[in-house]
Motif scaffolding. Structure first.
Motif, mmCIF file in Angstrom:
data_model
loop_
_atom_site.group_PDB
_atom_site.id
_atom_site.type_symbol
_atom_site.label_atom_id
_atom_site.label_comp_id
_atom_site.label_asym_id
_atom_site.label_seq_id
_atom_site.Cartn_x
_atom_site.Cartn_y
_atom_site.Cartn_z
ATOM 1 N N LYS A 84 0.846 -1.195 0.000
ATOM 2 C CA LYS A 84 0.000 0.000 0.000
ATOM 3 C C LYS A 84 0.879 1.242 0.000
ATOM 4 N N TYR A 86 0.682 5.757 -0.533
ATOM 5 C CA TYR A 86 -0.121 6.971 -0.588
ATOM 6 C C TYR A 86 0.563 7.894 -1.580
ATOM 7 N N LYS A 90 -4.054 10.076 -2.562
ATOM 8 C CA LYS A 90 -4.899 8.886 -2.629
ATOM 9 C C LYS A 90 -4.116 7.643 -2.207
ATOM 10 N N ASP A 91 -4.849 6.691 -1.624
ATOM 11 C CA ASP A 91 -4.278 5.390 -1.306
ATOM 12 C C ASP A 91 -4.280 4.524 -2.561
ATOM 13 N N HIS A 92 -3.214 3.777 -2.744
ATOM 14 C CA HIS A 92 -3.100 2.858 -3.876
ATOM 15 C C HIS A 92 -2.589 1.520 -3.354
#
Length: 99
Positions: A84, A86, A90-92
């Motif tokens: 994960k 950021y 946005k989180d990806h």
């Protein structure tokens, strides 16, 4: 050195170096006393280095034109990786799976 090994397409050489950093606080020998003074502690640089090798070395994550691209260079025995991040507010989730 692990990251450089990945850049050279040598994940087998990168893996033991990655594990040395990743396990720095999980194996004995890192915590020490000098008389009554504790000189051990955690190893945040080792943990950060392991994360960087995972993200930029093994996953090959790079940003270009506002997008995240991955070019994996995985150790042979690894079946799946998920990380994960950021980026740009946005989180990806970056994921790779061996076919």
């Amino acid at each position: 050195y692990a990251w450089v090994a990945c850049l050279r397409g040598r994940p087998g050489e990168a893996y033991p170096l990655f594990m040395k950093s990743a396990r720095a606080d999980l194996v004995s020998g890192g915590k020490q006393w000098a008389g009554l003074i504790y000189i051990g502690g955690t190893h945040p640089a080792a943990a950060g280095g392991a994360y960087m090798v995972l993200l930029h070395g093994f996953l090959g994550a790079q940003t270009k034109d506002g997008a995240i691209k991955i070019t994996p260079c995985m150790p042979e025995k690894w079946k799946r990786v998920e990380c994960k991040v950021y980026y740009r507010g946005k989180d990806h989730v970056l994921a790779w799976e061996r076919n």
